[in-house]
Scaffold this active site. Structure first.
Site, mmCIF file in Angstrom:
data_model
loop_
_atom_site.group_PDB
_atom_site.id
_atom_site.type_symbol
_atom_site.label_atom_id
_atom_site.label_comp_id
_atom_site.label_asym_id
_atom_site.label_seq_id
_atom_site.Cartn_x
_atom_site.Cartn_y
_atom_site.Cartn_z
ATOM 1 N N TYR A 293 -12.312 4.310 14.243
ATOM 2 C CA TYR A 293 -11.199 4.710 13.360
ATOM 3 C C TYR A 293 -11.017 6.232 13.421
ATOM 4 C CZ TYR A 293 -8.489 5.121 8.987
ATOM 5 O OH TYR A 293 -7.526 5.412 8.038
ATOM 6 N N ASP B 89 -6.485 4.362 -3.133
ATOM 7 C CA ASP B 89 -6.600 3.086 -3.837
ATOM 8 C C ASP B 89 -5.548 2.058 -3.371
ATOM 9 O OD1 ASP B 89 -7.359 1.173 -5.581
ATOM 10 O OD2 ASP B 89 -6.589 2.169 -7.381
ATOM 11 N N LYS C 204 -7.653 8.429 14.537
ATOM 12 C CA LYS C 204 -6.956 9.324 13.595
ATOM 13 C C LYS C 204 -7.007 10.774 14.085
ATOM 14 C CE LYS C 204 -5.504 6.208 10.644
ATOM 15 N NZ LYS C 204 -4.073 5.912 10.482
ATOM 16 N N GLY D 195 0.803 -1.224 0.000
ATOM 17 C CA GLY D 195 0.000 0.000 0.000
ATOM 18 C C GLY D 195 0.833 1.270 0.000
ATOM 19 N N ILE D 196 0.382 2.263 0.771
ATOM 20 C CA ILE D 196 1.039 3.574 0.818
ATOM 21 C C ILE D 196 2.487 3.434 1.304
ATOM 22 C CG2 ILE D 196 1.021 5.811 2.027
ATOM 23 C CD1 ILE D 196 -2.136 5.507 2.093
ATOM 24 N N ASN E 282 3.102 4.633 9.662
ATOM 25 C CA ASN E 282 2.111 4.458 8.599
ATOM 26 C C ASN E 282 1.173 3.269 8.838
ATOM 27 O OD1 ASN E 282 1.170 4.444 5.621
ATOM 28 N ND2 ASN E 282 2.231 2.470 5.829
ATOM 29 N N ASP F 246 5.402 -6.388 14.803
ATOM 30 C CA ASP F 246 4.013 -6.041 15.104
ATOM 31 C C ASP F 246 4.077 -4.776 15.960
ATOM 32 O OD1 ASP F 246 1.513 -5.700 16.215
ATOM 33 O OD2 ASP F 246 1.205 -7.825 16.652
ATOM 34 N N VAL F 247 3.639 -3.659 15.404
ATOM 35 C CA VAL F 247 3.821 -2.381 16.099
ATOM 36 C C VAL F 247 3.070 -2.305 17.430
ATOM 37 C CG1 VAL F 247 4.370 -1.032 14.023
ATOM 38 C CG2 VAL F 247 1.982 -1.205 14.767
HETATM 39 N N1 LIG Z 1 -6.181 3.605 1.914
HETATM 40 C C1 LIG Z 1 -6.901 4.605 2.404
HETATM 41 O O1 LIG Z 1 -8.028 4.906 1.968
HETATM 42 C C2 LIG Z 1 -6.329 5.463 3.504
HETATM 43 C C3 LIG Z 1 -6.813 6.770 3.639
HETATM 44 C C4 LIG Z 1 -6.327 7.587 4.654
HETATM 45 C C5 LIG Z 1 -5.378 7.095 5.525
HETATM 46 N N2 LIG Z 1 -4.927 5.823 5.381
HETATM 47 C C6 LIG Z 1 -3.916 5.356 6.333
HETATM 48 O O2 LIG Z 1 -2.743 5.063 5.625
HETATM 49 C C7 LIG Z 1 -2.007 4.058 6.314
HETATM 50 C C8 LIG Z 1 -1.590 2.988 5.321
HETATM 51 O O3 LIG Z 1 -2.759 2.473 4.729
HETATM 52 P P1 LIG Z 1 -2.779 1.640 3.359
HETATM 53 O O4 LIG Z 1 -3.924 2.122 2.590
HETATM 54 O O5 LIG Z 1 -1.439 1.575 2.754
HETATM 55 O O6 LIG Z 1 -3.178 0.226 3.970
HETATM 56 P P2 LIG Z 1 -2.680 -1.268 3.601
HETATM 57 O O7 LIG Z 1 -3.641 -2.151 4.312
HETATM 58 O O8 LIG Z 1 -2.478 -1.402 2.146
HETATM 59 O O9 LIG Z 1 -1.245 -1.341 4.322
HETATM 60 C C9 LIG Z 1 -1.129 -1.267 5.723
HETATM 61 C C10 LIG Z 1 0.100 -2.040 6.156
HETATM 62 O O10 LIG Z 1 0.157 -1.965 7.595
HETATM 63 C C11 LIG Z 1 0.514 -3.251 8.074
HETATM 64 N N3 LIG Z 1 0.078 -3.426 9.456
HETATM 65 C C12 LIG Z 1 -1.200 -3.491 9.927
HETATM 66 N N4 LIG Z 1 -1.174 -3.741 11.244
HETATM 67 C C13 LIG Z 1 0.125 -3.794 11.614
HETATM 68 C C14 LIG Z 1 0.791 -4.038 12.846
HETATM 69 N N5 LIG Z 1 0.120 -4.289 13.993
HETATM 70 N N6 LIG Z 1 2.143 -4.026 12.868
HETATM 71 C C15 LIG Z 1 2.844 -3.815 11.715
HETATM 72 N N7 LIG Z 1 2.273 -3.619 10.522
HETATM 73 C C16 LIG Z 1 0.925 -3.615 10.474
HETATM 74 C C17 LIG Z 1 -0.159 -4.216 7.114
HETATM 75 O O11 LIG Z 1 0.430 -5.517 7.170
HETATM 76 C C18 LIG Z 1 0.044 -3.518 5.785
HETATM 77 O O12 LIG Z 1 1.241 -3.919 5.164
HETATM 78 C C19 LIG Z 1 -2.909 3.587 7.431
HETATM 79 O O13 LIG Z 1 -2.512 4.203 8.637
HETATM 80 C C20 LIG Z 1 -4.294 4.076 7.039
HETATM 81 O O14 LIG Z 1 -5.104 4.320 8.163
HETATM 82 C C21 LIG Z 1 -5.363 4.999 4.383
HETATM 83 C C1 LIG Z 2 -15.896 0.210 0.715
HETATM 84 C C2 LIG Z 2 -15.790 0.611 2.180
HETATM 85 C C3 LIG Z 2 -14.531 1.319 2.482
HETATM 86 C C4 LIG Z 2 -14.534 1.936 3.859
HETATM 87 C C5 LIG Z 2 -13.276 2.668 4.069
HETATM 88 C C6 LIG Z 2 -12.985 2.752 5.480
HETATM 89 C C7 LIG Z 2 -12.048 3.479 5.995
HETATM 90 C C8 LIG Z 2 -11.163 4.322 5.246
HETATM 91 C C9 LIG Z 2 -10.532 5.279 5.882
HETATM 92 C C10 LIG Z 2 -9.559 6.178 5.225
HETATM 93 O O1 LIG Z 2 -8.649 6.651 6.199
HETATM 94 C C11 LIG Z 2 -10.197 7.356 4.533
HETATM 95 C C12 LIG Z 2 -11.035 8.123 5.458
HETATM 96 C C13 LIG Z 2 -11.767 9.184 5.157
HETATM 97 C C14 LIG Z 2 -11.951 9.829 3.884
HETATM 98 C C15 LIG Z 2 -13.044 10.818 4.083
HETATM 99 C C16 LIG Z 2 -13.529 11.606 3.196
HETATM 100 C C17 LIG Z 2 -13.093 11.595 1.827
HETATM 101 C C18 LIG Z 2 -13.190 12.968 1.214
HETATM 102 C C19 LIG Z 2 -12.499 12.848 -0.081
HETATM 103 C C20 LIG Z 2 -12.186 14.128 -0.709
HETATM 104 O O2 LIG Z 2 -12.541 15.198 -0.227
HETATM 105 O O3 LIG Z 2 -11.506 14.002 -1.719
#
Ligand SMILES: NC(=O)c1ccc[n+]([C@@H]2O[C@H](COP(=O)([O-])OP(=O)(O)OC[C@H]3O[C@@H](n4cnc5c(N)ncnc54)[C@H](O)[C@@H]3O)[C@@H](O)[C@H]2O)c1
Ligand SMILES: CCCCC/C=C\C=C\[C@H](O)C/C=C\C/C=C\CCCC(=O)O
Length: 248
Positions: free
Chosen positions: A151, A187, A155, A16-17, A91, A64-65
């Site tokens: 959640y 995504d 955050k 992911g990110i 992250n 495991d964080v």
């Molecule tokens: N994808 C989104 O829509 C989105 C939006 C806003 C914020 N975020 C935040 O971005 C961050 C990364 O999200 P992502 O979309 O890449 O998710 P992802 O699920 O693709 O990746 C998350 C990673 O964290 C690891 N992880 C989870 N629990 C863990 C633990 N206890 N110890 C160590 N590693 C652990 C997972 O194994 C995974 O590799 C998260 O903090 C998420 O809350 C995501």
């Molecule tokens: C299909 C179900 C998915 C549910 C996703 C759950 C959690 C995701 C959390 C992420 O951290 C994103 C959280 C919030 C985004 C909120 C608003 C989006 C506004 C987008 C914009 O303004 O561009």
């Protein structure tokens, strides 16, 4: 380790990110360590990225964080591999509205623990050379989303914690900055297969249909901006409308 190369550690960096950020930092000549509890994905990222950027560019350590002992020993291994930590990105994160304690533990408590460990290493008065900590929050930390209240709490807690620590006089004196990034829906695998992670999945699904998904690159660009700008205590929002600092 060549003199002058910058060193970064990313939790949740196996996919992911986090993984995309690792790749971006490698492209910018950083040495990188990724920490993740997913051993297969972490080892895979290490193999693929060392192949692309040269052996010894990136190291993976299983961690495991939520386990403080894992965090302590993983940070030690990172320092052994990299020599120092200039940038630490908290992250790793999850969404699981049916497991409040795990959600708080991964998304908030672990970040607080990691900041404590890393600040000790970065402090100039303890032999460190300062550094930057970036905590990955979410737009869900800025706005209240009824389908994911736990959640949201984690955050927004991250935002409060980061801003409060950044205000400590000794943090600036030690050459340390902390900031947060708040992405919208992005995504990655994170937004998939969440049917069993929240009671009101259909509202979440509609919200994503309405806003769409950000490309991961928009988020990694935002994190690079935070690293470059070094604005202590700042919050950077990344949404479909663009990337902007949130006013105090
Ligand atoms: N994808 C989104 O829509 C989105 C939006 C806003 C914020 N975020 C935040 O971005 C961050 C990364 O999200 P992502 O979309 O890449 O998710 P992802 O699920 O693709 O990746 C998350 C990673 O964290 C690891 N992880 C989870 N629990 C863990 C633990 N206890 N110890 C160590 N590693 C652990 C997972 O194994 C995974 O590799 C998260 O903090 C998420 O809350 C995501
Ligand atoms: C299909 C179900 C998915 C549910 C996703 C759950 C959690 C995701 C959390 C992420 O951290 C994103 C959280 C919030 C985004 C909120 C608003 C989006 C506004 C987008 C914009 O303004 O561009």
């Amino acid at each position: 380790m060549e003199a002058g190369s910058r060193c970064a550690v990313i939790t949740g960096g196996a996919q992911g990110i986090g993984r995309a950020l690792a790749e971006e930092l490698l492209r910018n000549q950083y040495k990188v360590c990724i920490l993740d509890m997913n051993k297969d994905a972490g080892e895979n990222a290490q193999t693929e990225l060392n192949k692309a950027f040269g052996d010894g560019s990136i190291f993976f350590y299983a961690c495991d964080v939520t386990k403080n002992s894992d965090l302590e020993s993983a940070v030690k291994l990172c320092i052994e591999s990299l020599g120092r930590i200039d940038v630490f990105v908290n992250n790793a994160g999850i969404v699981n509205e049916y497991n409040p304690s795990l959600t708080v533990s991964v998304n908030l408590t672990a970040v607080i623990q990691a900041c404590g460990i890393v600040i000790e290493h970065m402090r100039k008065d303890k032999g460190g050379s300062g550094g930057t900590i970036i905590n990955v929050s979410s737009i869900a930390g800025l706005v209240s989303l009824p389908f994911i209240p736990i959640y949201c709490a984690t955050k927004s807690g991250l935002l409060s914690y980061t801003k409060a620590v950044a205000k400590q006089a000794e943090i600036a004196a030690q050459g340390i900055t902390l900031s947060c990034i708040c992405p919208g829906f992005t995504d990655t695998a994170f937004v998939q297969n969440l049917e069993d992670k929240m009671p009101d999945f259909s509202t979440a699904h509609k919200a994503i249909e309405h806003t769409g998904l950000l490309k991961v690159q928009a988020v990694t660009d935002g994190i690079l901006k935070l690293i470059k700008d070094q604005k202590n205590g700042s919050i950077l929002k990344v949404s479909a409308n663009g990337t902007d600092y949130v006013p105090e």
